[in-house]
Scaffold this motif. Structure first.
Motif, PDB file in Angstrom:
ATOM      1  N   LEU A  40     -10.362 -38.492   7.151  1.00 59.83           N
ATOM      2  CA  LEU A  40      -9.427 -38.294   6.044  1.00 59.83           C
ATOM      3  C   LEU A  40      -9.169 -36.810   5.789  1.00 59.83           C
ATOM      4  CD1 LEU A  40     -10.597 -41.028   3.516  1.00 59.83           C
ATOM      5  CD2 LEU A  40      -8.483 -40.974   4.842  1.00 59.83           C
ATOM      6  N   LEU A  41     -10.221 -35.985   5.868  1.00 56.76           N
ATOM      7  CA  LEU A  41     -10.030 -34.539   5.723  1.00 56.76           C
ATOM      8  C   LEU A  41      -9.132 -33.992   6.825  1.00 56.76           C
ATOM      9  CD1 LEU A  41     -13.595 -33.305   4.712  1.00 56.76           C
ATOM     10  CD2 LEU A  41     -11.529 -33.259   3.317  1.00 56.76           C
ATOM     11  N   ALA A  42      -9.307 -34.489   8.039  1.00 57.95           N
ATOM     12  CA  ALA A  42      -8.459 -34.053   9.150  1.00 57.95           C
ATOM     13  C   ALA A  42      -7.003 -34.433   8.897  1.00 57.95           C
ATOM     14  CB  ALA A  42      -8.940 -34.665  10.459  1.00 57.95           C
ATOM     15  N   ALA A  43      -6.772 -35.627   8.367  1.00 55.87           N
ATOM     16  CA  ALA A  43      -5.409 -36.065   8.080  1.00 55.87           C
ATOM     17  C   ALA A  43      -4.776 -35.213   6.989  1.00 55.87           C
ATOM     18  CB  ALA A  43      -5.406 -37.540   7.677  1.00 55.87           C
ATOM     19  N   ILE A  44      -5.542 -34.881   5.955  1.00 54.05           N
ATOM     20  CA  ILE A  44      -5.009 -34.062   4.862  1.00 54.05           C
ATOM     21  C   ILE A  44      -4.675 -32.662   5.359  1.00 54.05           C
ATOM     22  CG2 ILE A  44      -5.608 -32.954   2.675  1.00 54.05           C
ATOM     23  CD1 ILE A  44      -7.194 -35.524   2.013  1.00 54.05           C
ATOM     24  N   VAL A  45      -5.563 -32.068   6.145  1.00 53.97           N
ATOM     25  CA  VAL A  45      -5.308 -30.726   6.672  1.00 53.97           C
ATOM     26  C   VAL A  45      -4.120 -30.748   7.616  1.00 53.97           C
ATOM     27  CG1 VAL A  45      -6.280 -28.897   8.112  1.00 53.97           C
ATOM     28  CG2 VAL A  45      -7.671 -29.918   6.333  1.00 53.97           C
ATOM     29  N   LEU A  46      -4.032 -31.763   8.455  1.00 51.52           N
ATOM     30  CA  LEU A  46      -2.919 -31.864   9.393  1.00 51.52           C
ATOM     31  C   LEU A  46      -1.595 -32.045   8.656  1.00 51.52           C
ATOM     32  CD1 LEU A  46      -2.365 -31.896  12.440  1.00 51.52           C
ATOM     33  CD2 LEU A  46      -2.483 -34.374  12.326  1.00 51.52           C
ATOM     34  N   LEU A  47      -1.576 -32.871   7.629  1.00 49.76           N
ATOM     35  CA  LEU A  47      -0.358 -33.046   6.837  1.00 49.76           C
ATOM     36  C   LEU A  47       0.026 -31.766   6.098  1.00 49.76           C
ATOM     37  CD1 LEU A  47      -0.833 -36.638   5.398  1.00 49.76           C
ATOM     38  CD2 LEU A  47       0.834 -35.896   7.097  1.00 49.76           C
ATOM     39  N   GLY A  57      -1.636 -29.569  -0.645  1.00 51.13           N
ATOM     40  CA  GLY A  57      -1.622 -29.241   0.772  1.00 51.13           C
ATOM     41  C   GLY A  57      -1.154 -27.822   1.021  1.00 51.13           C
ATOM     42  N   GLN A  58      -0.208 -27.358   0.214  1.00 50.43           N
ATOM     43  CA  GLN A  58       0.259 -25.983   0.347  1.00 50.43           C
ATOM     44  C   GLN A  58      -0.858 -25.007   0.001  1.00 50.43           C
ATOM     45  OE1 GLN A  58       3.539 -25.119  -2.223  1.00 50.43           O
ATOM     46  NE2 GLN A  58       4.095 -23.251  -1.125  1.00 50.43           N
ATOM     47  N   GLY A  59      -1.622 -25.317  -1.019  1.00 47.52           N
ATOM     48  CA  GLY A  59      -2.764 -24.472  -1.388  1.00 47.52           C
ATOM     49  C   GLY A  59      -3.845 -24.488  -0.316  1.00 47.52           C
ATOM     50  N   ILE A  60      -4.078 -25.672   0.269  1.00 51.21           N
ATOM     51  CA  ILE A  60      -5.061 -25.773   1.349  1.00 51.21           C
ATOM     52  C   ILE A  60      -4.623 -24.943   2.542  1.00 51.21           C
ATOM     53  CG2 ILE A  60      -6.012 -27.376   3.063  1.00 51.21           C
ATOM     54  CD1 ILE A  60      -6.074 -29.495   0.863  1.00 51.21           C
ATOM     55  N   LEU A  65      -5.312 -20.355   6.063  1.00 49.46           N
ATOM     56  CA  LEU A  65      -4.726 -19.250   6.815  1.00 49.46           C
ATOM     57  C   LEU A  65      -5.297 -17.910   6.378  1.00 49.46           C
ATOM     58  CD1 LEU A  65      -0.980 -20.303   7.161  1.00 49.46           C
ATOM     59  CD2 LEU A  65      -2.745 -20.253   8.922  1.00 49.46           C
ATOM     60  N   PHE A  66      -5.618 -17.760   5.116  1.00 50.80           N
ATOM     61  CA  PHE A  66      -6.220 -16.514   4.658  1.00 50.80           C
ATOM     62  C   PHE A  66      -7.642 -16.370   5.189  1.00 50.80           C
ATOM     63  CE2 PHE A  66      -8.863 -14.271   1.538  1.00 50.80           C
ATOM     64  CZ  PHE A  66      -8.290 -13.011   1.632  1.00 50.80           C
ATOM     65  N   LEU A  67      -8.414 -17.435   5.110  1.00 54.76           N
ATOM     66  CA  LEU A  67      -9.819 -17.358   5.527  1.00 54.76           C
ATOM     67  C   LEU A  67      -9.997 -17.362   7.040  1.00 54.76           C
ATOM     68  CD1 LEU A  67     -11.543 -19.741   2.983  1.00 54.76           C
ATOM     69  CD2 LEU A  67     -11.707 -17.263   3.093  1.00 54.76           C
ATOM     70  N   LEU A  68      -9.307 -18.244   7.732  1.00 54.23           N
ATOM     71  CA  LEU A  68      -9.552 -18.437   9.157  1.00 54.23           C
ATOM     72  C   LEU A  68      -8.433 -17.950  10.058  1.00 54.23           C
ATOM     73  CD1 LEU A  68     -11.012 -22.026   8.935  1.00 54.23           C
ATOM     74  CD2 LEU A  68     -12.277 -19.891   9.150  1.00 54.23           C
ATOM     75  N   GLY A  69      -7.298 -17.593   9.498  1.00 56.78           N
ATOM     76  CA  GLY A  69      -6.186 -17.133  10.312  1.00 56.78           C
ATOM     77  C   GLY A  69      -5.629 -18.269  11.155  1.00 56.78           C
ATOM     78  N   ARG A  70      -5.221 -17.930  12.374  1.00 50.37           N
ATOM     79  CA  ARG A  70      -4.620 -18.930  13.266  1.00 50.37           C
ATOM     80  C   ARG A  70      -5.633 -19.945  13.776  1.00 50.37           C
ATOM     81  NH1 ARG A  70       0.322 -16.510  15.257  1.00 50.37           N
ATOM     82  NH2 ARG A  70       1.179 -15.692  13.319  1.00 50.37           N
ATOM     83  N   SER A  71      -6.903 -19.632  13.664  1.00 56.22           N
ATOM     84  CA  SER A  71      -7.904 -20.613  14.102  1.00 56.22           C
ATOM     85  C   SER A  71      -7.975 -21.809  13.157  1.00 56.22           C
ATOM     86  CB  SER A  71      -9.279 -19.966  14.250  1.00 56.22           C
ATOM     87  OG  SER A  71      -9.718 -19.451  13.026  1.00 56.22           O
ATOM     88  N   LYS A 128      -0.742 -11.721   7.232  1.00 56.58           N
ATOM     89  CA  LYS A 128      -1.720 -12.685   7.734  1.00 56.58           C
ATOM     90  C   LYS A 128      -2.271 -12.206   9.071  1.00 56.58           C
ATOM     91  CE  LYS A 128      -0.716 -16.535   5.023  1.00 56.58           C
ATOM     92  NZ  LYS A 128       0.003 -15.955   4.005  1.00 56.58           N
ATOM     93  N   ALA A 129      -3.587 -12.095   9.168  1.00 57.11           N
ATOM     94  CA  ALA A 129      -4.229 -11.652  10.407  1.00 57.11           C
ATOM     95  C   ALA A 129      -4.447 -12.853  11.326  1.00 57.11           C
ATOM     96  CB  ALA A 129      -5.553 -10.977  10.094  1.00 57.11           C
TER      97      ALA A 129
END
Length: 160
Positions: A40-47, A57-60, A65-71, A128-129
């Motif tokens: 379910l977490l994967a689905a929420i992040v993917l959406l 979802g926009q906040g997530i 993106l701020f914490l992990l960047g493109r990873s 964004k780095a």
């Protein structure tokens, strides 16, 4: 007259478990629940990547993106794999819980630091780095002291 001894003392190893000692759900069901939560977490992040998860979802997405960047775009894959691990090893979820989280966390952090090594030593809150905030602060000492290649080897080892 001597008192008669009671030889029927129960050993602590043979005592029956009380109702509060037993888990509410069987262990295999707990493993399936953990697996479902990760899926379910994967689905929420993917959406949230496709802007289909609303304001939450926009906040997530902004936080990832701020914490992990493109990873952060690899995070749903790791969450799906973690869910699959819990579905396969449903009965042993207590044993695999810590190992699974540690493996995926170290791989994600290593990927973030490797991506930041391609971005350079600069970091800005407005821009964004590639590796995000986490990748910047993890790879900064290695980039300044040793350079690009040592940073790549050290954090590439975390990924593997």
């Amino acid at each position: 007259m001597a008192k008669k001894r009671n030889h029927s003392r129960k050993n602590s190893f043979t005592r029956k478990k009380k109702a509060e000692d037993r888990p509410f759900l069987p262990p295999f069901v707990q493993g399936y629940i953990f697996g479902l939560v990760f899926l379910l977490l994967a689905a929420i992040v993917l959406l949230s990547f496709f802007e289909l998860a609303g304001k939450g979802g926009q906040g997530i997405l902004e936080a990832l993106l701020f914490l992990l960047g493109r990873s952060a775009f690899v995070l749903p894959v790791f969450l799906v794999l973690a869910g699959a691990v819990f579905f396969v090893g449903g009965r042993n979820h207590q044993k695999i819980w810590k190992m699974t989280v540690l493996a995926f966390f170290s791989c994600l952090v290593g990927l973030s630091a490797v991506l930041n090594s391609f971005d350079g030593v600069s970091f800005s809150l407005k821009q964004k780095a590639l590796g995000g905030f986490v990748g910047y602060f993890l790879s900064l000492p290695f980039l300044r002291i040793f350079g690009f290649w040592v940073n790549l080897v050290v954090f590439g080892g975390l990924i593997i």
